[in-house]
Design an enzyme around this catalytic site. Structure first.
Site, PDB file in Angstrom:
ATOM      1  N   PHE A 187       2.583   9.003-133.100  1.00 60.55           N
ATOM      2  CA  PHE A 187       3.045  10.306-132.638  1.00 60.55           C
ATOM      3  C   PHE A 187       2.238  11.393-133.331  1.00 60.55           C
ATOM      4  CE2 PHE A 187       6.395   7.264-132.226  1.00 60.55           C
ATOM      5  CZ  PHE A 187       6.945   7.526-130.982  1.00 60.55           C
ATOM      6  N   LYS A 188       1.583  12.209-132.533  1.00 62.55           N
ATOM      7  CA  LYS A 188       0.884  13.376-133.088  1.00 62.55           C
ATOM      8  C   LYS A 188       1.761  14.591-132.823  1.00 62.55           C
ATOM      9  CE  LYS A 188      -2.885  15.295-131.271  1.00 62.55           C
ATOM     10  NZ  LYS A 188      -4.250  15.868-131.039  1.00 62.55           N
TER      11      LYS A 188
END
Length: 308
Positions: free
Chosen positions: A169-170
């Site tokens: 997850f960015k």
């Protein structure tokens, strides 16, 4: 495909797409940019992201860039390929193609179009399930304001637990550190990669919240390594000092030059011949360009001497 062990950690900067002055692809320049980024310390790379001007490329050009980069990298570092598309089947096809060519991961935003067309949580979940079913490599969800889609930490954690390949997850939203903390609390071991983004402007806070990777601009991976390496090996004080040194350049990229920064620095350092952006994007003002180069020079950034 790379043999680098998972989980992937460190700095995975976005590679700019290199053009000639006339706007055509410069694949030789692309390869030189990639070589610089690897030799300057990138733990991995990301291609075809928004900071790569992916939105000005034809589908054929996307494939041409992806093929050229993955062939040239040849497993030296893991490569993340951005495969975002509104249509589920096209995103799945892009992701399968990236995997077949050797991508280590794909990065995808939730489906959106324009300022008003959005998809429900149920639709987003179906979207990621379908893409996940098409591949066997990890999916990174890019949680960025540009999508105009609110992705709660609880929803992201559920996707990590329930959709096989969703594990990175960015986080690029406001209060990113708080969201990362909540995501890790709710998702536990299903969160293989909690990552920082947005040119590292919130990197220190995000590291304190548990981030283990950073996806930055491509101009100075050597500088980001000076922050990440000590932090991830328990030397926070050293990381804080390095962050203070590099923050003026990080801030200048984030607030003044945006996606043009890496190419400006690479051209100044003799790595590429042209720092052209594709129309309708406009070139950075000469004074702003000079300010970026001045700050990078004061830091002895490798980009300004690698190609000399």
């Amino acid at each position: 495909m790379t043999t680098a062990p998972r989980p992937y950690r460190g700095v995975f900067p976005v590679a700019p797409t290199i053009f000639h002055d006339d706007g055509t692809l410069d694949l030789d320049g692309q390869r030189r940019a990639i070589d610089f980024m690897i030799e300057a310390g990138s733990n991995g790379l990301c291609i075809l992201a928004n900071f790569s001007e992916q939105f000005v490329l034809t589908d054929a050009e996307r494939d041409e860039v992806m093929t050229a980069v993955l062939t040239h990298v040849a497993g030296r570092v893991p490569v993340i390929v951005t495969t975002t598309h509104f249509a589920t089947h096209i995103c799945a096809e892009r992701s399968r193609r990236a995997q077949d060519l050797g991508a280590a991961m794909v990065m995808i935003m939730p489906p959106y179009h324009g300022a008003t067309i959005r998809v429900t949580e149920a639709g987003i979940e179906r979207f990621f399930r379908t893409v996940s079913d098409a591949i066997s490599i990890p999916i990174m969800i890019q949680d960025a304001p540009v999508s105009g889609t609110t992705l709660s930490a609880a929803f992201l954690a559920r996707l990590a637990r329930e959709v096989a390949n969703v594990s990175y997850f960015k986080i690029e939203t406001a209060q990113a550190a708080a969201k990362l903390r909540t995501l890790l609390e709710l998702g536990g071991d299903a969160i293989e990669g909690p990552w920082d983004g947005e040119e590292a402007i919130t990197l220190l806070a995000d590291l304190d919240a548990g981030a283990t990777g950073a996806m930055t601009g491509g101009g100075y991976p050597d500088g980001i390594r000076q922050i990440l390496d000590p932090y991830l090996t328990g030397r926070r004080d050293e990381a804080v000092q390095a962050y203070g040194r590099w923050l003026p350049l990080i801030n200048y990229e984030n607030r003044q030059t945006g996606l043009a920064a890496a190419k400006i620095l690479m051209k100044e350092g003799g790595i590429i011949r042209s720092d052209a952006l594709r129309a309708p994007l406009e070139p950075v003002h000469p004074a702003t360009r000079a300010g970026l180069i001045e700050i990078a020079g004061s830091l002895d950034a490798a980009v300004l001497r690698w190609g000399r």
